[in-house]
Design an enzyme around this catalytic site. Sequence first.
Site, PDB file in Angstrom:
ATOM      1  N   SER A  18      55.387  62.057  68.934  1.00 35.52           N
ATOM      2  CA  SER A  18      54.631  61.220  68.009  1.00 35.52           C
ATOM      3  C   SER A  18      53.323  61.889  67.650  1.00 35.52           C
ATOM      4  O   SER A  18      52.809  62.729  68.396  1.00 35.52           O
ATOM      5  CB  SER A  18      54.333  59.859  68.651  1.00 35.52           C
ATOM      6  OG  SER A  18      53.296  59.986  69.621  1.00 35.52           O
ATOM      7  N   ASP A  19      52.794  61.520  66.480  1.00 33.25           N
ATOM      8  CA  ASP A  19      51.401  61.877  66.230  1.00 33.25           C
ATOM      9  C   ASP A  19      50.555  61.142  67.256  1.00 33.25           C
ATOM     10  O   ASP A  19      50.960  60.117  67.825  1.00 33.25           O
ATOM     11  CB  ASP A  19      51.006  61.499  64.800  1.00 33.25           C
ATOM     12  CG  ASP A  19      49.816  62.321  64.307  1.00 33.25           C
ATOM     13  OD1 ASP A  19      49.109  62.939  65.140  1.00 33.25           O
ATOM     14  OD2 ASP A  19      49.590  62.360  63.085  1.00 33.25           O
ATOM     15  N   TRP A  20      49.374  61.646  67.485  1.00 32.51           N
ATOM     16  CA  TRP A  20      48.540  61.155  68.585  1.00 32.51           C
ATOM     17  C   TRP A  20      48.102  59.712  68.309  1.00 32.51           C
ATOM     18  O   TRP A  20      47.298  59.443  67.417  1.00 32.51           O
ATOM     19  CB  TRP A  20      47.345  62.075  68.765  1.00 32.51           C
ATOM     20  CG  TRP A  20      47.549  63.179  69.763  1.00 32.51           C
ATOM     21  CD1 TRP A  20      46.698  63.523  70.769  1.00 32.51           C
ATOM     22  CD2 TRP A  20      48.664  64.084  69.885  1.00 32.51           C
ATOM     23  NE1 TRP A  20      47.212  64.576  71.500  1.00 32.51           N
ATOM     24  CE2 TRP A  20      48.417  64.942  70.988  1.00 32.51           C
ATOM     25  CE3 TRP A  20      49.848  64.234  69.179  1.00 32.51           C
ATOM     26  CZ2 TRP A  20      49.305  65.931  71.390  1.00 32.51           C
ATOM     27  CZ3 TRP A  20      50.747  65.230  69.578  1.00 32.51           C
ATOM     28  CH2 TRP A  20      50.470  66.062  70.662  1.00 32.51           C
ATOM     29  N   GLY A  21      48.687  58.784  69.072  1.00 36.12           N
ATOM     30  CA  GLY A  21      48.354  57.374  68.919  1.00 36.12           C
ATOM     31  C   GLY A  21      49.209  56.633  67.917  1.00 36.12           C
ATOM     32  O   GLY A  21      48.897  55.501  67.549  1.00 36.12           O
ATOM     33  N   ALA A  22      50.322  57.237  67.476  1.00 34.87           N
ATOM     34  CA  ALA A  22      51.131  56.623  66.420  1.00 34.87           C
ATOM     35  C   ALA A  22      52.041  55.512  66.919  1.00 34.87           C
ATOM     36  O   ALA A  22      52.402  54.620  66.150  1.00 34.87           O
ATOM     37  CB  ALA A  22      51.985  57.695  65.725  1.00 34.87           C
TER      38      ALA A  22
END
Length: 715
Positions: free
Chosen positions: A217-221
Amino acid sequence: MDLDGRAALTSGSDTWHTTGDGELPALTLADGPHGVRRAREGGDALGIGDSIPATCYPPAVALGSTWNPALLRRVGRALGQEARALGVDVLLGPGMNIKRSPLGGRNFEYFAEDPHLTGVLAAAMVEGIQAAGVGACVKHFAVNNQETDRMRVSARVDERALREIYLAGFEHVVRTARPWALMSAYNRVNGVPASEHPWLLTDVLRGEWGFDGVVVSDWGAVGDRVAAVRAGCDVEMPPTGTDHLVADAVRAGELDPAVLDRVRDRLRLLHQRVSGADPAPVADEDVARQAATEAAVLLKNDGAILPLSPTGLRRLPVFGEFARTPRYQGGGSSRVVPTALSSLLDALTARLGDVVAFAGDEVAVAQGADAVVVMLGLPAEAESEGYDRTTLALPADQLRLLEEVARVNPRIVVVLANGGVVSVAEWQHHAQAVLEGWLPGQAGGEALADLLLGVLAPSGRLAETIPLRLEDHPSHLHFPGRDGQVVYGESVHVGYRHFEALGTPVAYPFGHGLTYTTFGYRDLTITETGELTWEVGCTITNTGERDGQEVVQLYVGHQLRGFEKITLEAGGEQRVTLALTARDLAIWDVRHQRWTVDAGARQIRVGASSRDIRLTGDLHTEGDRFLPPLTGDSTVGEWRAHPAGGPLLGRLLQQARAGRATEIAPELLRMVDGMPLIKLRTFGVGLTAEVVDLLVGQAEHDRAELIRSGAYRDR
């Protein structure tokens, strides 16, 4: 492993590492679109601005303008080797989202407004990175085209635009370069979070395209851990301490435990890939400088003011703070701490000595000078990850300076430093030459000086249109949306496709770029080489007095479908051949969920930009001969045009005419053509639901016979 241990593999162990187990070590990840951003041990979690120094290559906005896959392969290889030296297993890049709007705050991280150019260049970069034994993680999948409300916004995009524009580049990279990892995006796609989207991450990415790597995932997605891992997002980054939710879902029977086995298998394969390669080091110290050189686009050169002659210059004032304090990369997660940095002012001074003088705001210094260099651009705070721009205009104080200099000396060369397109229409008349340098990385000063002084010739081409006005852009009325949604109302007419379809005037078209010589095009050939494959050939001649590079561009209608960058010495010529396949002629057929090549003629256009077309010809094809099934919901027009349905419906209409005193009016037939066949059951032509069922059954029988004969295809 016990269940809790297997669930722990579905998130990282910290901000930059996956979770390991007794067999698999943790893998190290680092941002890396244009340089390795390896966080320092003991530093803050993100490490932005305080990472271990690494080579800062030109960002994707510049690399896209090189139109040179071989060069991007070299850049990727150099990135991969530096990553290995810094202990990095996976580089988070390249970024390859489409530049839907010129206002996108992160446009400097992306290659182009066109999916073909994006896909070819990104694939080359992935191949280079992975040749060094480091995994490339392409991003951000998918439809991640703005920073405004980026963690919540839902991109409302029709399926044809989704397939032909926003997924096409990713598809090309996955099918041809086989990236070892992929990053899911923050945004929602038609209401579903991209990191929790089973159609995107499993059905399309893995099922259709054959992706066998790890999705992070993108960071915090990730919002819903269970939904994400079920959808195909293997690893949440960074960890949120919620692995127990995944384990609990398995215990409750809400998540198939085989999902966790697949995650571990994919992590094992990634580990094997990054640990199995041990390439020999390849010295490539000049690649950052060459990339910056090939990225710069010469927009105009009135009176051939460029190149400047070093021997003929007595005085060269240089204006603009960016000339001595370079703007060389964008802001946010991709920001690299460079190992060195060159400025245009220092590079010019090293070559010309006292001839060069930094003028600051001392406009009078320009009077009587042989030429004047004015460096303009966007300040760092104008564009960054996290927010979008609101205007294409350069800062007002810079434009005032340019106007004041122009009053005392018309021999002005403007050099631009910016990560996103800027408006030029309101000021370029003050300059004889405009060199778009983009964000050129740490070697940009030397590269730009080489171009201004003619050591090398510009060879960059625009990878995005420069409009006359922001209001002319196809995304203008829809970007960046509101109330948590952004409507992609322009559909497939993104960027130059819109401008070319409408003939809208632009400042500079897609593919444009001048150099210090000229090229001629002749002898177009279009040769069928197989079933739904062709070769398009032409001869290119350097008609000028110095060596140079040309980018030969092939368009089918208004869509780029091939290109090649060639180098020709003065007077030299070369035959260029570009391949076309069925996919290059296809459109996405939403109703039948397939790529379809319709029969008919296509205009083949070859030239130096989307507007500078030098050769044209027609390509004729019978199409892919796909014969779709008919239903009661198919229109009368579709029935009449169908090889199986047409004769059946024709006999029915003939019977209807036989019982009428007057002929059916032509306008009535045209009106009926647009109606579903089943709707005619109320129009007194003897067409009942039972008759429609019989027609459908007979049409399917006849269709099967036609397919068996080899005249048509079923899929």
